[in-house]
Design an enzyme around this catalytic site. Sequence first.
Site, mmCIF file in Angstrom:
data_model
loop_
_atom_site.group_PDB
_atom_site.id
_atom_site.type_symbol
_atom_site.label_atom_id
_atom_site.label_comp_id
_atom_site.label_asym_id
_atom_site.label_seq_id
_atom_site.Cartn_x
_atom_site.Cartn_y
_atom_site.Cartn_z
ATOM 1 N N HIS A 12 0.809 -1.184 -0.090
ATOM 2 C CA HIS A 12 -0.008 0.087 -0.204
ATOM 3 C C HIS A 12 0.769 1.131 0.027
ATOM 4 O O HIS A 12 0.105 2.281 -0.007
ATOM 5 C CB HIS A 12 -0.937 -0.136 1.292
ATOM 6 C CG HIS A 12 -2.122 -0.942 1.269
ATOM 7 N ND1 HIS A 12 -3.252 -0.272 0.669
ATOM 8 C CD2 HIS A 12 -2.299 -2.155 1.598
ATOM 9 C CE1 HIS A 12 -4.280 -1.582 0.592
ATOM 10 N NE2 HIS A 12 -3.541 -2.463 1.136
ATOM 11 N N LYS A 33 -8.932 13.848 4.472
ATOM 12 C CA LYS A 33 -7.938 12.501 4.381
ATOM 13 C C LYS A 33 -7.073 12.827 5.479
ATOM 14 O O LYS A 33 -6.992 13.740 6.320
ATOM 15 C CB LYS A 33 -7.141 12.603 3.220
ATOM 16 C CG LYS A 33 -6.301 14.059 2.709
ATOM 17 C CD LYS A 33 -5.605 13.978 1.680
ATOM 18 C CE LYS A 33 -6.651 14.064 0.251
ATOM 19 N NZ LYS A 33 -6.568 12.838 -0.504
ATOM 20 N N ARG A 34 -6.610 11.708 5.801
ATOM 21 C CA ARG A 34 -5.645 11.702 7.039
ATOM 22 C C ARG A 34 -4.536 12.832 6.902
ATOM 23 O O ARG A 34 -4.298 13.122 5.872
ATOM 24 C CB ARG A 34 -4.784 10.491 6.893
ATOM 25 C CG ARG A 34 -5.531 9.221 7.843
ATOM 26 C CD ARG A 34 -4.430 7.854 7.763
ATOM 27 N NE ARG A 34 -3.888 7.692 6.454
ATOM 28 C CZ ARG A 34 -2.687 7.631 6.030
ATOM 29 N NH1 ARG A 34 -1.747 7.761 7.135
ATOM 30 N NH2 ARG A 34 -2.104 7.249 4.955
ATOM 31 N N THR A 49 -8.379 6.749 -2.431
ATOM 32 C CA THR A 49 -9.799 6.464 -2.758
ATOM 33 C C THR A 49 -10.851 7.387 -2.500
ATOM 34 O O THR A 49 -12.034 7.771 -2.996
ATOM 35 C CB THR A 49 -10.265 5.207 -2.129
ATOM 36 O OG1 THR A 49 -9.935 5.431 -0.583
ATOM 37 C CG2 THR A 49 -9.389 4.014 -2.297
ATOM 38 N N LYS A 57 -14.227 8.889 -4.595
ATOM 39 C CA LYS A 57 -15.718 9.246 -3.911
ATOM 40 C C LYS A 57 -16.098 10.561 -4.329
ATOM 41 O O LYS A 57 -17.094 10.737 -4.701
ATOM 42 C CB LYS A 57 -15.587 9.177 -2.555
ATOM 43 C CG LYS A 57 -15.237 7.589 -1.908
ATOM 44 C CD LYS A 57 -14.908 8.118 -0.483
ATOM 45 C CE LYS A 57 -14.183 6.675 0.167
ATOM 46 N NZ LYS A 57 -13.621 7.104 1.354
ATOM 47 N N LYS A 114 0.610 14.344 1.921
ATOM 48 C CA LYS A 114 -0.568 14.720 1.429
ATOM 49 C C LYS A 114 -0.714 16.346 1.399
ATOM 50 O O LYS A 114 -1.769 16.833 0.550
ATOM 51 C CB LYS A 114 -1.873 14.157 2.434
ATOM 52 C CG LYS A 114 -1.935 12.548 2.223
ATOM 53 C CD LYS A 114 -3.117 12.037 3.181
ATOM 54 C CE LYS A 114 -3.196 11.023 3.106
ATOM 55 N NZ LYS A 114 -3.869 10.053 2.104
HETATM 56 C C1 LIG Z 1 -12.136 7.431 1.829
HETATM 57 C C2 LIG Z 1 -11.671 7.788 3.274
HETATM 58 C C3 LIG Z 1 -10.421 7.821 3.233
HETATM 59 C C4 LIG Z 1 -9.187 7.858 2.426
HETATM 60 O O1 LIG Z 1 -9.194 9.252 1.672
HETATM 61 P P1 LIG Z 1 -7.988 9.581 0.757
HETATM 62 O O2 LIG Z 1 -8.056 10.722 0.252
HETATM 63 O O3 LIG Z 1 -7.867 8.531 -0.187
HETATM 64 O O4 LIG Z 1 -6.616 9.410 1.633
HETATM 65 C C5 LIG Z 1 -10.091 8.000 4.632
HETATM 66 N N1 LIG Z 1 -10.777 8.422 5.879
HETATM 67 C C6 LIG Z 1 -12.030 8.249 5.433
HETATM 68 C C7 LIG Z 1 -12.993 8.387 6.580
HETATM 69 C C8 LIG Z 1 -12.559 7.903 4.006
HETATM 70 O O5 LIG Z 1 -13.899 7.536 3.888
#
Ligand SMILES: *Cc1c(COP(=O)(O)O)cnc(C)c1O
Length: 790
Positions: free
Chosen positions: A334, A522-523, A630, A634, A528
């Site tokens: 990953h 995101k985290r 991911t 979304k 990032k």
């Molecule tokens: C989809 C999702 C992530 C992943 O987000 P990235 O932008 O791909 O890092 C992290 N936390 C939550 C709650 C999510 O729904």
Amino acid sequence: MNKQELKNNINRYCKVKYGKTISESKDYEIFNALSLALLEEVVDDWNATKKLYSEQKQAFYLSAEYLMGRALGNNLISMGVYEEVKELLQELNINLNQIEEIEEDAGLGNGGLGRLAACFMDSGATMNIPLQGYGIRYSNGLFNQKIVDGAQVEEIDTWLKYGDPWSIRREDEAVVVDFKDYSVKAVPYDMPIISYGSKNINTLRLWQAEPLVEFDFDYFNAQDYAKATAMKNKAEDISRVLYPNDSKEAGKLLRLRQQYFMVSASLKDILAPVLKGEEKLDVKDLGSKYAVQLNDTHPVLAIPEFIRLLVDERGVSFEEARAAAQKVFAYTNHTILAEALEKWDVKLINKLFPRLLEIIKELDKLFIEELKIAGYTKDQIEEFRIIGNKQVRMANLAIHMGFAVNGVAALHTEILKDTELSNWYKLYPNKFQNKTNGITPRRWVRLCNQELSAFITELLGTEDWVKDLSKLKGLEKYINEDRVLNRLTAIKKTKKEQLVAYIKKVEGVELDPASLFDIQIKRLHEYKRQLLNAFYILDLYYRLKENPSLDIPKVSFIFGAKAFPGYVRAKAIVKFIGEIAKLINNDASINGKMKVIFVENYRVSYAEKLFPAAEISKQISTAGKEASGTGNMKFMVNGALTFGTYDGANVEIVQEAKEENNFIFGLRVEEIEAIQGLEEGYIPEAYYEAQKDLKKVVDSLIDGTFSDGGTGEFKDLYHSLIKEGDTYFLLADFKAFKEAEDKVFEAYKDQRRWAQMSLMNIANAGIFSSDRTIMQYATEIWGITPITLK
Ligand SMILES: *Cc1c(COP(=O)(O)O)cnc(C)c1O
């Protein structure tokens, strides 16, 4: 489903669980009663599915994380009864949304990796794949985040406080897990994973750690109560939290214990028919019965544990057990961040499970022999070894022993093959595969954006797209129809208004739904680059102050992120954004032309409100650092345009939806490599000195513009850029970032064109369904075909 029967069942559960009628029950009591009544509906199919799967090859997904979020709404969608149940509750004067909102998120993960596991569970069931998940039932999920004076404060998450109606405790299937110093009981809790569109019910089995005996009677009798319950605490610690702080040895041992707890319990469960001798199974055939997918390196101890079980408990020869393992396990990588590649001290492994260390040493030895025969020199062999510098290298163990290794997006897999794992790729070219991540359309569109879903169904004339997302391509033909474009814009406005109302309620901040919603969720991590976004916003604010008639649309910048508790710099970035928000939001002179908000406690259920309301999806990681992402998917399927670097799955997103419908900027992987290859290397100060605007925002970290409360955190951020070489190339990408934002503002003026770009993103999001991903795992890695319950 029989409506009256369901009503009766809800009523009965309220009675026997709470001694009340429905109308007397509290929201959480209704939530539990409704969940139990729905669970009751699927139990027979669940058991039938288990039986069906046991008769053929099965795949098992081992993951330390499952970021499940809430179950109720998703299960109602999958059962196809969301509207029906909503109406039924209305008849009882109950608002379904209110009941949904009472449910605590199952936050048994950190971010993308855990959410991927959750999407895979959902897709496995919908695609009718014999797939079962295994993990740990942490009694406390990821911490709850409070933002106090702009800074993150962590609070304990007690997701089980109202009960856990969607899990069934299977006491009779508990197993014992042995460590060198003591043994514990692993009790399975099973969650049904309900297929959308068929009768299959898959299983997520989460293990809870418990003591073998509740308390020590002798100590208790001697009135030494602490000692009497010491073992209970030690056992329960194992499934208490995800990734306990491991800054000291005790924490490291606990993490290692968790990993072994999970894999040992899971393998004893998977191999039960073999271990009990119920099944006369040729060891050579194990690979045709079972496939075990290792989600990152956390479950890699499963490999030596598998060998141990066969050798020590079934008398299989080491050679045969090793060969069997090589046909059963596959590994998903990953990340390419070196810090995330797990290594465990040999000493620690020896302390907890010395027999496993023996097995690992033997595997290492056999591997060296193979490499020698293949003509590798001693120096070359060193890089591949499973044990090096007195540490066990989990990724090496997984790549050597697994029959497949996959990356999670096209670019990521290419980087693994070309650079990070290039020698491994030369050694095992046939093991490497790409499986671009995906997201489940049930939760991430059908449930969270019911307005858009209804419109898509209306346009396509069927709801099939919910289980075959490639059907969205059929929307492209409406690209010039004003009726469609206007509806899309109106739906986006509705979702923005809903988010605004929610933010007002929980954060007390008022956003304008007519402003451009630019969202980065995101985290929190340096790679990032939330800090780059913050610099940009501050610069925009300064420009607006200087020139009040600056030609930009009204804009709302929304952040959401949790910072790992021990990650000081990430927490400093949260605080910095908080300070910027305070400055901008309190400045009446800019007439609310821009607002900044850092929403509290970003998690799956909050995400479900944010993605549908977004117009800009901020995906600005340093090129080469985000394996896939991911969140970007979304956003896309909900009609946001990607503002991003050429990184991770962004590359494939713009390939599908076309670059002209998104905003791509910044250095690419090759360009970063080229800069790093220069004799002088990357010199961030050069950018800083040459760009006055950039210098001004970076200097705000140290010139007293903002206060970090005397912690020195902001100065440390400054140092990370100027003294420590700006590892993530923020300064190099600042100018391109600004230019791309100018294009966003220009494009936003033409709302019709914007709606067309949005439509192109939705129409081309089909391949980012995790249904597609999981089918690829099934056919290209596991060798498994779907089987549908009749
Ligand atoms: C989809 C999702 C992530 C992943 O987000 P990235 O932008 O791909 O890092 C992290 N936390 C939550 C709650 C999510 O729904």
